[in-house]
Motif scaffolding. Sequence first.
Motif, PDB file in Angstrom:
ATOM      1  N   LEU A  18      -4.225  11.214  -5.121  1.00 20.55           N
ATOM      2  CA  LEU A  18      -5.093  10.050  -4.952  1.00 20.55           C
ATOM      3  C   LEU A  18      -6.498  10.328  -5.495  1.00 20.55           C
ATOM      4  O   LEU A  18      -7.129   9.438  -6.072  1.00 20.55           O
ATOM      5  CB  LEU A  18      -5.154   9.659  -3.474  1.00 20.55           C
ATOM      6  CG  LEU A  18      -3.822   9.179  -2.875  1.00 20.55           C
ATOM      7  CD1 LEU A  18      -3.964   8.946  -1.377  1.00 20.55           C
ATOM      8  CD2 LEU A  18      -3.343   7.902  -3.562  1.00 20.55           C
ATOM      9  N   ASP A  19      -6.987  11.547  -5.297  1.00 21.56           N
ATOM     10  CA  ASP A  19      -8.298  11.913  -5.850  1.00 21.56           C
ATOM     11  C   ASP A  19      -8.298  11.758  -7.371  1.00 21.56           C
ATOM     12  O   ASP A  19      -9.249  11.239  -7.965  1.00 21.56           O
ATOM     13  CB  ASP A  19      -8.646  13.368  -5.492  1.00 21.56           C
ATOM     14  CG  ASP A  19      -9.074  13.517  -4.042  1.00 21.56           C
ATOM     15  OD1 ASP A  19      -9.458  12.494  -3.437  1.00 21.56           O
ATOM     16  OD2 ASP A  19      -9.008  14.646  -3.528  1.00 21.56           O
ATOM     17  N   PHE A  20      -7.207  12.215  -7.992  1.00 21.32           N
ATOM     18  CA  PHE A  20      -7.149  12.162  -9.455  1.00 21.32           C
ATOM     19  C   PHE A  20      -7.026  10.730  -9.961  1.00 21.32           C
ATOM     20  O   PHE A  20      -7.570  10.364 -11.009  1.00 21.32           O
ATOM     21  CB  PHE A  20      -5.964  12.990  -9.965  1.00 21.32           C
ATOM     22  CG  PHE A  20      -5.998  13.242 -11.443  1.00 21.32           C
ATOM     23  CD1 PHE A  20      -6.678  14.331 -11.961  1.00 21.32           C
ATOM     24  CD2 PHE A  20      -5.379  12.373 -12.329  1.00 21.32           C
ATOM     25  CE1 PHE A  20      -6.734  14.558 -13.326  1.00 21.32           C
ATOM     26  CE2 PHE A  20      -5.425  12.587 -13.700  1.00 21.32           C
ATOM     27  CZ  PHE A  20      -6.108  13.683 -14.206  1.00 21.32           C
ATOM     28  N   ARG A 134      -0.778   3.536  -0.241  1.00 21.82           N
ATOM     29  CA  ARG A 134      -1.838   4.467   0.179  1.00 21.82           C
ATOM     30  C   ARG A 134      -2.829   4.707  -0.948  1.00 21.82           C
ATOM     31  O   ARG A 134      -2.454   4.803  -2.125  1.00 21.82           O
ATOM     32  CB  ARG A 134      -1.185   5.791   0.592  1.00 21.82           C
ATOM     33  CG  ARG A 134      -2.133   6.855   1.095  1.00 21.82           C
ATOM     34  CD  ARG A 134      -1.313   7.979   1.708  1.00 21.82           C
ATOM     35  NE  ARG A 134      -2.048   9.224   1.824  1.00 21.82           N
ATOM     36  CZ  ARG A 134      -1.523  10.363   2.252  1.00 21.82           C
ATOM     37  NH1 ARG A 134      -0.253  10.392   2.615  1.00 21.82           N
ATOM     38  NH2 ARG A 134      -2.254  11.468   2.316  1.00 21.82           N
ATOM     39  N   SER A 135      -4.089   4.788  -0.576  1.00 21.80           N
ATOM     40  CA  SER A 135      -5.147   5.170  -1.515  1.00 21.80           C
ATOM     41  C   SER A 135      -6.181   5.996  -0.749  1.00 21.80           C
ATOM     42  O   SER A 135      -6.012   6.255   0.453  1.00 21.80           O
ATOM     43  CB  SER A 135      -5.813   3.923  -2.116  1.00 21.80           C
ATOM     44  OG  SER A 135      -6.593   3.273  -1.139  1.00 21.80           O
ATOM     45  N   ARG A 136      -7.262   6.397  -1.414  1.00 27.19           N
ATOM     46  CA  ARG A 136      -8.304   7.156  -0.710  1.00 27.19           C
ATOM     47  C   ARG A 136      -8.990   6.310   0.340  1.00 27.19           C
ATOM     48  O   ARG A 136      -9.691   6.823   1.210  1.00 27.19           O
ATOM     49  CB  ARG A 136      -9.341   7.672  -1.722  1.00 27.19           C
ATOM     50  CG  ARG A 136      -8.796   8.694  -2.701  1.00 27.19           C
ATOM     51  CD  ARG A 136      -8.231   9.925  -1.992  1.00 27.19           C
ATOM     52  NE  ARG A 136      -9.269  10.715  -1.341  1.00 27.19           N
ATOM     53  CZ  ARG A 136      -9.024  11.666  -0.456  1.00 27.19           C
ATOM     54  NH1 ARG A 136      -7.779  11.912  -0.104  1.00 27.19           N
ATOM     55  NH2 ARG A 136     -10.005  12.358   0.076  1.00 27.19           N
ATOM     56  N   ARG A 137      -8.837   5.017   0.270  1.00 31.86           N
ATOM     57  CA  ARG A 137      -9.462   4.108   1.251  1.00 31.86           C
ATOM     58  C   ARG A 137      -8.604   3.900   2.486  1.00 31.86           C
ATOM     59  O   ARG A 137      -9.017   3.245   3.420  1.00 31.86           O
ATOM     60  CB  ARG A 137      -9.762   2.764   0.578  1.00 31.86           C
ATOM     61  CG  ARG A 137     -10.745   2.862  -0.570  1.00 31.86           C
ATOM     62  CD  ARG A 137     -10.940   1.540  -1.278  1.00 31.86           C
ATOM     63  NE  ARG A 137      -9.722   1.127  -1.964  1.00 31.86           N
ATOM     64  CZ  ARG A 137      -9.315   1.619  -3.140  1.00 31.86           C
ATOM     65  NH1 ARG A 137     -10.029   2.569  -3.735  1.00 31.86           N
ATOM     66  NH2 ARG A 137      -8.220   1.192  -3.708  1.00 31.86           N
ATOM     67  N   GLY A 138      -7.368   4.437   2.476  1.00 34.85           N
ATOM     68  CA  GLY A 138      -6.476   4.285   3.618  1.00 34.85           C
ATOM     69  C   GLY A 138      -5.135   3.724   3.191  1.00 34.85           C
ATOM     70  O   GLY A 138      -4.734   3.854   2.030  1.00 34.85           O
ATOM     71  N   SER A 159      -5.339   2.851  -8.473  1.00 33.92           N
ATOM     72  CA  SER A 159      -5.670   4.042  -7.682  1.00 33.92           C
ATOM     73  C   SER A 159      -4.763   4.191  -6.463  1.00 33.92           C
ATOM     74  O   SER A 159      -5.022   5.024  -5.590  1.00 33.92           O
ATOM     75  CB  SER A 159      -7.133   3.976  -7.223  1.00 33.92           C
ATOM     76  OG  SER A 159      -7.349   2.824  -6.412  1.00 33.92           O
ATOM     77  N   GLU A 160      -3.692   3.414  -6.393  1.00 34.56           N
ATOM     78  CA  GLU A 160      -2.822   3.431  -5.220  1.00 34.56           C
ATOM     79  C   GLU A 160      -1.453   4.035  -5.544  1.00 34.56           C
ATOM     80  O   GLU A 160      -0.989   4.000  -6.678  1.00 34.56           O
ATOM     81  CB  GLU A 160      -2.631   2.010  -4.685  1.00 34.56           C
ATOM     82  CG  GLU A 160      -3.895   1.385  -4.119  1.00 34.56           C
ATOM     83  CD  GLU A 160      -3.676  -0.029  -3.624  1.00 34.56           C
ATOM     84  OE1 GLU A 160      -4.286  -0.394  -2.605  1.00 34.56           O
ATOM     85  OE2 GLU A 160      -2.897  -0.772  -4.271  1.00 34.56           O
ATOM     86  N   VAL A 161      -0.814   4.516  -4.475  1.00 38.72           N
ATOM     87  CA  VAL A 161       0.543   5.067  -4.564  1.00 38.72           C
ATOM     88  C   VAL A 161       1.403   4.405  -3.501  1.00 38.72           C
ATOM     89  O   VAL A 161       0.951   4.192  -2.371  1.00 38.72           O
ATOM     90  CB  VAL A 161       0.524   6.598  -4.332  1.00 38.72           C
ATOM     91  CG1 VAL A 161       1.931   7.134  -4.147  1.00 38.72           C
ATOM     92  CG2 VAL A 161      -0.146   7.308  -5.490  1.00 38.72           C
ATOM     93  N   LEU A 162       2.626   4.070  -3.871  1.00 35.29           N
ATOM     94  CA  LEU A 162       3.576   3.593  -2.868  1.00 35.29           C
ATOM     95  C   LEU A 162       4.013   4.801  -2.047  1.00 35.29           C
ATOM     96  O   LEU A 162       4.603   5.739  -2.586  1.00 35.29           O
ATOM     97  CB  LEU A 162       4.787   2.939  -3.543  1.00 35.29           C
ATOM     98  CG  LEU A 162       5.904   2.458  -2.607  1.00 35.29           C
ATOM     99  CD1 LEU A 162       5.382   1.411  -1.632  1.00 35.29           C
ATOM    100  CD2 LEU A 162       7.078   1.914  -3.412  1.00 35.29           C
TER     101      LEU A 162
END
Length: 280
Positions: A18-20, A134-138, A159-162
């Motif tokens: 997620l950072d990347f 999910r992302s760095r924001r939650g 910037s999100e991942v399932l």
Amino acid sequence: MYPAQVGYYKPDSVNEALDFLEGNEAKVLAGGQSLIPMLKLRILKPRYLVDIGDLGELSFIREGETTSIGATTRHRELASRKIPGLEIIQETASKVGDIQVRNMGTVGGSLSNADPSADYPALFTALDATMVIRSRRGTREVKAGEFFKGAFTTALEPSEVLEQVKVKAFKGYRQTYKKLVRRAGDYALVGLALLLKMEAGEVKDVRIAFTGVRDRPHRPLEAENALKGTKLSDSDISKATELAVAGVNPPSDSRGSSSYRREVMKRLLRNTLEEMRREG
């Protein structure tokens, strides 16, 4: 055709991935069975690939009243696992591609790619599944009916991942996934996910979803509503099949015309409902 030059990053955790993804022009790579062909055709040309395929924290099947399936769970794991109340998942997974695809491909990769002829989008739409993103924001949750936005387009932001898919058990339902293909291993010309619950000889509930007939899964709610409360007579089934194709204009391509796909939709639904009626 070869893919355009692309950078490669393999994180050790979801948080690193997620950072990347923040601020980089990157695509998430898991099994590669959906993404790599699109890179070869240069439909997609990201600067980086973020390989999450080996992240164990996203590979799980947690059974319960609500079953959770991690995004990097392979098709073969689902094809070898019978989940009570969700037997249709095992059946569908066993029909994805060929054995090589099932060994490498992941549930999250297939859903994130959102191919209009893929098997899982229709399956999880029929199941009214919840996608956990999910992302760095939650994290946030999106129902399957809102997740698929069009051909190869989902509600996922760059910037999100399932992270996982959550599905409630459908105990007492007859369940099946059927599809018509030209060759073994092909994407569906038309596919049908169907769940049916009968009580005292009447249809208590029914879930219908097609793949391959528009730019996203097609769930004909009018056909479902028409079947509820009926005894599944010939006329009930005929009415539902007509409602299922009403307003749908499937694509025409080298595999089949639009009118052919509409006829396949009707026959798949009619034959499957008649089979379930015979089974009682």
